[in-house]
Design a protein around this motif. Structure first.
Motif, PDB file in Angstrom:
ATOM      1  N   GLU A  25       0.824  -1.295  -0.077  1.00 48.11           N
ATOM      2  CA  GLU A  25       0.176   0.108  -0.238  1.00 48.11           C
ATOM      3  C   GLU A  25       0.832   1.349  -0.073  1.00 48.11           C
ATOM      4  N   TRP A  26       2.072   1.240   0.724  1.00 46.90           N
ATOM      5  CA  TRP A  26       2.665   2.644   0.804  1.00 46.90           C
ATOM      6  C   TRP A  26       4.215   2.347   0.342  1.00 46.90           C
ATOM      7  N   HIS A  27       4.405   1.208  -0.151  1.00 45.89           N
ATOM      8  CA  HIS A  27       5.445   0.805  -0.637  1.00 45.89           C
ATOM      9  C   HIS A  27       5.910   1.326  -2.076  1.00 45.89           C
ATOM     10  N   GLU A  28       7.161   2.033  -2.151  1.00 46.48           N
ATOM     11  CA  GLU A  28       7.527   2.505  -3.479  1.00 46.48           C
ATOM     12  C   GLU A  28       8.605   1.582  -4.182  1.00 46.48           C
ATOM     13  N   GLY A  29       8.920   0.495  -3.691  1.00 44.26           N
ATOM     14  CA  GLY A  29       9.995  -0.184  -4.482  1.00 44.26           C
ATOM     15  C   GLY A  29      11.248  -0.638  -3.431  1.00 44.26           C
ATOM     16  N   PRO A  30      11.900  -1.554  -3.818  1.00 39.58           N
ATOM     17  CA  PRO A  30      11.634  -2.470  -5.053  1.00 39.58           C
ATOM     18  C   PRO A  30      10.217  -3.452  -4.647  1.00 39.58           C
ATOM     19  N   TRP A  31      10.001  -4.284  -5.590  1.00 44.90           N
ATOM     20  CA  TRP A  31       8.960  -5.189  -5.206  1.00 44.90           C
ATOM     21  C   TRP A  31       9.404  -6.417  -6.217  1.00 44.90           C
ATOM     22  N   VAL A  32       8.707  -7.366  -5.932  1.00 41.50           N
ATOM     23  CA  VAL A  32       8.781  -8.708  -6.860  1.00 41.50           C
ATOM     24  C   VAL A  32       7.322  -9.194  -7.263  1.00 41.50           C
ATOM     25  N   LEU A  33       7.349  -9.436  -8.466  1.00 44.08           N
ATOM     26  CA  LEU A  33       6.068  -9.822  -9.236  1.00 44.08           C
ATOM     27  C   LEU A  33       5.960 -11.135  -9.834  1.00 44.08           C
ATOM     28  N   ASP A  34       5.030 -11.877  -9.807  1.00 43.65           N
ATOM     29  CA  ASP A  34       4.863 -13.236 -10.276  1.00 43.65           C
ATOM     30  C   ASP A  34       4.543 -13.049 -11.727  1.00 43.65           C
ATOM     31  N   VAL A  35       5.316 -13.625 -12.596  1.00 39.33           N
ATOM     32  CA  VAL A  35       4.951 -13.337 -14.162  1.00 39.33           C
ATOM     33  C   VAL A  35       3.658 -14.316 -14.613  1.00 39.33           C
ATOM     34  N   GLY A  36       3.460 -15.205 -13.818  1.00 39.78           N
ATOM     35  CA  GLY A  36       2.260 -15.961 -14.417  1.00 39.78           C
ATOM     36  C   GLY A  36       2.468 -17.090 -15.170  1.00 39.78           C
ATOM     37  N   GLU A  37       1.631 -18.111 -15.021  1.00 40.31           N
ATOM     38  CA  GLU A  37       2.004 -19.504 -15.911  1.00 40.31           C
ATOM     39  C   GLU A  37       1.671 -19.386 -17.027  1.00 40.31           C
ATOM     40  N   VAL A  38       1.008 -18.413 -17.898  1.00 37.45           N
ATOM     41  CA  VAL A  38       0.729 -18.164 -19.455  1.00 37.45           C
ATOM     42  C   VAL A  38       2.161 -17.776 -20.020  1.00 37.45           C
ATOM     43  N   ALA A  39       2.721 -16.637 -19.376  1.00 39.44           N
ATOM     44  CA  ALA A  39       3.937 -16.144 -19.860  1.00 39.44           C
ATOM     45  C   ALA A  39       5.069 -17.033 -19.857  1.00 39.44           C
ATOM     46  N   GLN A  40       5.257 -18.009 -18.542  1.00 40.88           N
ATOM     47  CA  GLN A  40       6.250 -18.697 -18.228  1.00 40.88           C
ATOM     48  C   GLN A  40       5.934 -19.876 -19.186  1.00 40.88           C
ATOM     49  N   ARG A  41       4.960 -20.504 -19.383  1.00 41.31           N
ATOM     50  CA  ARG A  41       4.922 -21.805 -20.366  1.00 41.31           C
ATOM     51  C   ARG A  41       5.114 -21.216 -21.856  1.00 41.31           C
ATOM     52  N   ALA A  42       4.643 -20.013 -22.330  1.00 40.61           N
ATOM     53  CA  ALA A  42       4.981 -19.649 -23.660  1.00 40.61           C
ATOM     54  C   ALA A  42       6.402 -19.420 -24.061  1.00 40.61           C
ATOM     55  N   LEU A  43       7.322 -18.786 -22.626  1.00 41.66           N
ATOM     56  CA  LEU A  43       8.769 -18.694 -23.032  1.00 41.66           C
ATOM     57  C   LEU A  43       9.385 -20.056 -22.982  1.00 41.66           C
ATOM     58  N   ALA A  44       8.831 -21.015 -22.029  1.00 44.61           N
ATOM     59  CA  ALA A  44       9.461 -22.084 -21.947  1.00 44.61           C
ATOM     60  C   ALA A  44       9.515 -23.037 -23.244  1.00 44.61           C
ATOM     61  N   ARG A  45       8.394 -22.853 -23.905  1.00 43.48           N
ATOM     62  CA  ARG A  45       7.934 -23.677 -25.180  1.00 43.48           C
ATOM     63  C   ARG A  45       8.469 -22.886 -26.284  1.00 43.48           C
ATOM     64  N   LEU A  46       8.902 -21.801 -26.096  1.00 48.52           N
ATOM     65  CA  LEU A  46       9.453 -20.898 -27.425  1.00 48.52           C
ATOM     66  C   LEU A  46      10.389 -21.562 -28.327  1.00 48.52           C
ATOM     67  N   ASP A  47      10.195 -21.786 -29.622  1.00 53.59           N
ATOM     68  CA  ASP A  47      11.064 -22.218 -30.507  1.00 53.59           C
ATOM     69  C   ASP A  47      12.158 -21.196 -30.724  1.00 53.59           C
ATOM     70  N   GLU A  48      13.389 -21.597 -30.617  1.00 50.91           N
ATOM     71  CA  GLU A  48      14.462 -20.464 -30.767  1.00 50.91           C
ATOM     72  C   GLU A  48      14.515 -20.082 -32.288  1.00 50.91           C
ATOM     73  N   ALA A  49      14.010 -20.976 -33.135  1.00 46.35           N
ATOM     74  CA  ALA A  49      14.096 -20.438 -34.449  1.00 46.35           C
ATOM     75  C   ALA A  49      13.090 -19.320 -34.862  1.00 46.35           C
ATOM     76  N   ARG A  50      12.290 -19.012 -33.947  1.00 43.61           N
ATOM     77  CA  ARG A  50      11.141 -18.030 -34.029  1.00 43.61           C
ATOM     78  C   ARG A  50      11.762 -16.711 -33.624  1.00 43.61           C
ATOM     79  N   ILE A  51      12.606 -16.787 -32.949  1.00 40.49           N
ATOM     80  CA  ILE A  51      13.243 -15.444 -31.899  1.00 40.49           C
ATOM     81  C   ILE A  51      13.549 -14.124 -32.605  1.00 40.49           C
ATOM     82  N   PRO A  52      14.358 -14.439 -34.071  1.00 40.20           N
ATOM     83  CA  PRO A  52      14.629 -13.470 -34.671  1.00 40.20           C
ATOM     84  C   PRO A  52      13.329 -12.604 -35.277  1.00 40.20           C
ATOM     85  N   ASP A  53      12.552 -13.417 -35.714  1.00 37.18           N
ATOM     86  CA  ASP A  53      11.122 -12.514 -36.286  1.00 37.18           C
ATOM     87  C   ASP A  53      10.441 -12.074 -35.206  1.00 37.18           C
ATOM     88  N   LEU A  54      10.239 -12.705 -34.218  1.00 37.84           N
ATOM     89  CA  LEU A  54       9.473 -12.060 -32.938  1.00 37.84           C
ATOM     90  C   LEU A  54      10.420 -10.943 -32.469  1.00 37.84           C
TER      91      LEU A  54
END
Length: 153
Positions: free
Chosen positions: A78-107
């Motif tokens: 409530e009154w904290h101005e940082g630093p802080w830690v955020l949970d990135v979430g399952e959707v982002a983690q799963r998408a990054l973990a399954r990312l085919d490296e060949a797609r990275i340059p285009d992305l």
């Protein structure tokens, strides 16, 4: 100087709280005498910047709900101005973990053209960052851990 974003993985919220106690609230990248897997990600905030590339990976329209970035530390923000830690979430983690490296340059090229980066980011730098984040997410997923983002103003 701007806002700092460092991504790391940990078992759960209790492990994040313990890590933040060890670092005095500083980035996990500052931990001495212990291996902490982390990525320094200048300018890649979880909800907007990371969320945009996650939307591209999943071929979805970007929304703030894609990477919710729920606060996990400190307990009372409530009154904290940082630093802080955020949970990135399952959707982002799963998408990054399954990312085919060949797609990275285009992305990375498409990501560099977004409003947040236009004219300010080199696609090659974003490709390296995306590769690092993908590797971190794969490691977190392989060890049954979660991906977090340390944020500091």
């Amino acid at each position: 100087m701007g806002v700092l974003y460092d991504y790391f993985h940990a078992r759960d919220t209790d492990a994040v709280v313990k890590l933040m106690a060890e670092t005095g609230g500083h980035s996990p990248l500052t931990v001495q005498n212990r291996q902490i897997d982390a990525v320094e990600a200048k300018g890649i905030d979880p909800t907007v910047s990371l969320g945009q590339v996650i939307a591209m990976i999943l071929d979805l329209e970007w929304s703030t709900h894609l990477v919710p970035a729920d606060a996990v530390w400190p307990a009372d923000l409530e009154w904290h101005e940082g630093p802080w830690v955020l949970d990135v979430g399952e959707v982002a983690q799963r998408a990054l973990a399954r990312l085919d490296e060949a797609r990275i340059p285009d992305l990375a090229t498409r990501w560099a053209a977004t409003e947040e980066f236009r004219g300010q980011a080199d696609p090659a730098d974003l490709a390296r960052g995306l590769n690092d984040l993908s590797a971190l997410a794969r490691l977190a997923s392989a060890t049954g851990e979660r991906l977090y983002c340390w944020v500091c103003l």
